[in-house]
Design a protein around this motif. Sequence first.
Motif, PDB file in Angstrom:
ATOM      1  N   TYR A 120       2.995   6.612  -7.744  1.00 40.62           N
ATOM      2  CA  TYR A 120       4.223   6.431  -6.986  1.00 40.62           C
ATOM      3  C   TYR A 120       5.369   5.952  -7.869  1.00 40.62           C
ATOM      4  O   TYR A 120       6.219   6.723  -8.258  1.00 40.62           O
ATOM      5  CB  TYR A 120       3.981   5.459  -5.827  1.00 40.62           C
ATOM      6  CG  TYR A 120       5.178   5.249  -4.942  1.00 40.62           C
ATOM      7  CD1 TYR A 120       5.719   6.304  -4.220  1.00 40.62           C
ATOM      8  CD2 TYR A 120       5.763   4.017  -4.835  1.00 40.62           C
ATOM      9  CE1 TYR A 120       6.831   6.122  -3.407  1.00 40.62           C
ATOM     10  CE2 TYR A 120       6.869   3.816  -4.018  1.00 40.62           C
ATOM     11  CZ  TYR A 120       7.388   4.867  -3.317  1.00 40.62           C
ATOM     12  OH  TYR A 120       8.482   4.676  -2.523  1.00 40.62           O
ATOM     13  N   SER A 138       2.146   1.978  -9.446  1.00 44.72           N
ATOM     14  CA  SER A 138       1.516   1.990  -8.135  1.00 44.72           C
ATOM     15  C   SER A 138       0.855   3.347  -7.979  1.00 44.72           C
ATOM     16  O   SER A 138       1.438   4.374  -8.338  1.00 44.72           O
ATOM     17  CB  SER A 138       2.558   1.821  -7.028  1.00 44.72           C
ATOM     18  OG  SER A 138       3.153   0.566  -7.107  1.00 44.72           O
ATOM     19  N   LEU A 140      -2.317   5.666  -5.557  1.00 41.12           N
ATOM     20  CA  LEU A 140      -3.187   5.754  -4.405  1.00 41.12           C
ATOM     21  C   LEU A 140      -4.549   6.258  -4.835  1.00 41.12           C
ATOM     22  O   LEU A 140      -4.674   7.353  -5.386  1.00 41.12           O
ATOM     23  CB  LEU A 140      -2.585   6.693  -3.354  1.00 41.12           C
ATOM     24  CG  LEU A 140      -3.395   6.912  -2.078  1.00 41.12           C
ATOM     25  CD1 LEU A 140      -3.565   5.594  -1.306  1.00 41.12           C
ATOM     26  CD2 LEU A 140      -2.723   7.961  -1.208  1.00 41.12           C
ATOM     27  N   THR A 143      -7.013   3.191  -1.437  1.00 44.49           N
ATOM     28  CA  THR A 143      -5.870   2.425  -0.941  1.00 44.49           C
ATOM     29  C   THR A 143      -4.863   2.337  -2.066  1.00 44.49           C
ATOM     30  O   THR A 143      -5.156   2.666  -3.221  1.00 44.49           O
ATOM     31  CB  THR A 143      -6.294   0.995  -0.516  1.00 44.49           C
ATOM     32  OG1 THR A 143      -6.838   0.319  -1.660  1.00 44.49           O
ATOM     33  CG2 THR A 143      -7.319   1.028   0.603  1.00 44.49           C
ATOM     34  N   TRP A 144      -3.666   1.858  -1.749  1.00 38.81           N
ATOM     35  CA  TRP A 144      -2.640   1.679  -2.769  1.00 38.81           C
ATOM     36  C   TRP A 144      -2.990   0.475  -3.633  1.00 38.81           C
ATOM     37  O   TRP A 144      -3.472  -0.535  -3.135  1.00 38.81           O
ATOM     38  CB  TRP A 144      -1.270   1.465  -2.134  1.00 38.81           C
ATOM     39  CG  TRP A 144      -0.682   2.724  -1.609  1.00 38.81           C
ATOM     40  CD1 TRP A 144      -0.680   3.162  -0.326  1.00 38.81           C
ATOM     41  CD2 TRP A 144      -0.030   3.732  -2.373  1.00 38.81           C
ATOM     42  NE1 TRP A 144      -0.065   4.380  -0.234  1.00 38.81           N
ATOM     43  CE2 TRP A 144       0.354   4.757  -1.488  1.00 38.81           C
ATOM     44  CE3 TRP A 144       0.273   3.878  -3.719  1.00 38.81           C
ATOM     45  CZ2 TRP A 144       1.012   5.905  -1.897  1.00 38.81           C
ATOM     46  CZ3 TRP A 144       0.942   5.025  -4.131  1.00 38.81           C
ATOM     47  CH2 TRP A 144       1.295   6.016  -3.228  1.00 38.81           C
ATOM     48  N   GLN A 146      -2.053  -1.397  -7.881  1.00 39.78           N
ATOM     49  CA  GLN A 146      -1.271  -1.376  -9.112  1.00 39.78           C
ATOM     50  C   GLN A 146      -2.250  -1.249 -10.278  1.00 39.78           C
ATOM     51  O   GLN A 146      -3.275  -1.930 -10.319  1.00 39.78           O
ATOM     52  CB  GLN A 146      -0.439  -2.656  -9.282  1.00 39.78           C
ATOM     53  CG  GLN A 146       0.687  -2.764  -8.270  1.00 39.78           C
ATOM     54  CD  GLN A 146       0.204  -3.167  -6.897  1.00 39.78           C
ATOM     55  OE1 GLN A 146      -0.639  -4.028  -6.768  1.00 39.78           O
ATOM     56  NE2 GLN A 146       0.730  -2.528  -5.865  1.00 39.78           N
TER      57      GLN A 146
END
Length: 179
Positions: A120, A138, A140, A143-144, A146
Motif C-alpha cells: 500500500y 504497509s 496485506l 491482514t494488514w 507493516q
Amino acid sequence: RVWYVDAGSNGCSSVNNVVRMRTANYNRSTSLDSVQFGSEVATDLVQPGYVIWHIKIRYIAEKNLYLAMYAAFPAPASGPGNCATNDLFVATSADGLHWTSFPVPIINKLDRRFNFTTLYRASFAYYPKTDHLRTITSALEDTWGQYGVTYDFTALMTALQTSTTVAASQLVPSRRLVR
C-alpha cells in the motif's frame, strides 16, 4: 518541495495518474505561517506498464539525489485500474522534476519472503554510515501489517541499473526489520 499523485476524479481506478510537485516559497526569518506554494508542475516520473498510486520522496544529501519510493499497480489493457495489486518501486532524480525509474520493483507483491496480496504505502530512511536503505511498507497478507526490508543502497542501485530482478544479495539480513 511537496510531491503528490494526481489521480483526478477516478481515484483508485484511474489509469492516467500524474506525479506533481509544488515548491514552497517563504522568508526563513518569519514563521511557517508565511509559507506560500508556487504553482504545481507535472514531473516526468512514470513507471512504464504501471500506474503510480502512493509516493514518498526524500532528498538524500550524501548521494546528492532525490529518491522516490512508490506503490504502483499494473496498467490495465483497457478499463479502470486496480490499486489493490501494487508493487513497490524506486526512482532517482537530481532535481526532483526529472526522474529515472527502473523496470523492476524492489518489493513485488509476489515476493515469496511474504504472502502479500498488495503493498500500500511505504516510507524509507537512508543511513549514510552503513549505506543502508531501510524500507517500511504497509502490506496485506491475511491482514494488514507493516513490513521492513533493508537494502545495501549501492548494491540495490547497481542491481536496478544492470539486471532484471532485485536479488537477495542486495538485502541486508536483519530479523528485527522483517515483519
